[in-house]
Design a protein around this motif. Structure first.
Motif: not given
Length: 260
Positions: A99-104, A111-115, A130-134
Motif C-alpha cells: 500500500m503506497m501513497g501516490p501524489v497523483q 499512479a505517480n510517485i515521482s515528479a 523506485r519499485g513502483g513499476p515492478g
C-alpha cells in the motif's frame, strides 16, 4: 460517529479500518504498508481477521504479535529474516500486497510517485518511481490518500510510476499478477470495475460517515463509476477500536494524517 456502545469514532479510525479491509483474504503473503495509516491498518488486519498476513519491522525481519507504531527494534519478536534478493523473488511471484501513497492517480489506477510537472523540467521532485513499476506488474497494490482532491485524483498523471489497468492490459501476460485493489482516502473507499470488457476504471465503493457522494465526486478530477446505492464505510467494532487506540496507535499518530 459512534459504535454500538456509543464510543466516539473519528474519521481516522474509520480510515484505519478501511485500510485493514484492503488486506482481507490475502492469507500468508507479505504485507507492505507504507506510511502511518497503512501501517496501523495492516497491523489491525493481522491482529483480527487476517492472522496469517506476514509483516516486517520495515527492514528485513518478520515479527509476530501486535506492536505499537514507533516501537523500537528490540521490542519486536522476530520470527524470520528475508534477504533483499529473496524479497525480489517473492515480489515477482505475486505473494505481496503493498500500500503506497501516490501524489497523483488517474481513473485506471496509473499512479505517480515521482515528479509533478513536465518530466524534462518538473516543478517538484517527489519520492521517485523506485519499485513502483515492478510492484504494480508483479503483485497486488492498494493506495492511501489522506487528502482527497482533484489535484491527486486527476484526469492524467504527469508521470506513470505505477501502472493501472489500461497499461496492464497492454503489457499482457507479463502483468499476470497485476491488481490495483482499492484506493482509500479521507472521504471514502474506491475500487475498480470493468464495463463492457474495457480496462477497469475507478468506482466509488463507499463513503465515510458524514461524507456525501457529491462531495467525493466534486473532489475527483475524472468521472467516477457511481452505483445507484453507495454504502457507508463500516465503523470499527469495539475490539478494533481498542486495538487501534490502546495497542497499535496509543499516541494518536493517525490523527495527524486525518484530523478528527
Amino acid at each position: 460517529m459512534t459504535t454500538d456502545t456509543a464510543t466516539e469514532v473519528t474519521r481516522a479510525d474509520v480510515c484505519v479500518v478501511a485500510v485493514a479491509e484492503c488486506f482481507r483474504g490475502d492469507g500468508e503473503i507479505i504485507g507492505s504498508p507504507m506510511g502511518t495509516v497503512p501501517t496501523i491498518g495492516a497491523r489491525l488486519a493481522r491482529a483480527t481477521f487476517e492472522p496469517d498476513l506476514v509483516l516486517s519491522n520495515g527492514e528485513s525481519l518478520f515479527f509476530e504479535g501486535t506492536h505499537r507504531l514507533g516501537a523500537k527494534p528490540d521490542e519486536f519478536a522476530a520470527v524470520g529474516w528475508i534477504p533483499y534478493r529473496q524479497v525480489l523473488d517473492v515480489l515477482a511471484s505475486g505473494r505481496r500486497h503493498v500500500m503506497m501513497g501516490p501524489v497523483q492517480i488517474d481513473a485506471h489506477g496509473n499512479a505517480n510517485i515521482s515528479a509533478i510537472g513536465d518530466w524534462a523540467k518538473p516543478k517538484r521532485q517527489v519520492l521517485g518511481s523506485r519499485g513502483g513499476p515492478g510492484n504494480t506488474i508483479n503483485h497486488t497494490t492498494s493506495y492511501w490518500i489522506p487528502k482527497h482532491s482533484a489535484r491527486v485524483l486527476t484526469a492524467a498523471v504527469d508521470m506513470v510510476s505505477c501502472i493501472g489497468y489500461d497499461r496492464a492490459a497492454q503489457v499482457g501476460k507479463a502483468a499476470r499478477f497485476h491488481e490495483v485493489r482499492r484506493v482509500v482516502t479521507n472521504l471514502g473507499v474506491l475500487d475498480f470495475v470493468s464495463v463492457d470488457g474495457a480496462p477497469a476504471t475507478m468506482r466509488l465503493a463507499s463513503v465515510h460517515p458524514g461524507v456525501t457522494v457529491d462531495e467525493v465526486v466534486s473532489n475527483t478530477g475524472f468521472e467516477l463509476v457511481v452505483p445507484a446505492d453507495v454504502p457507508e464505510t463500516r465503523l470499527p467494532n469495539d475490539d478494533e477500536l481498542r486495538l487501534i487506540r490502546e495497542v497499535i496507535d496509543p499516541r494518536g499518530m493517525r490523527l495527524r494524517e486525518v484530523p478528527a
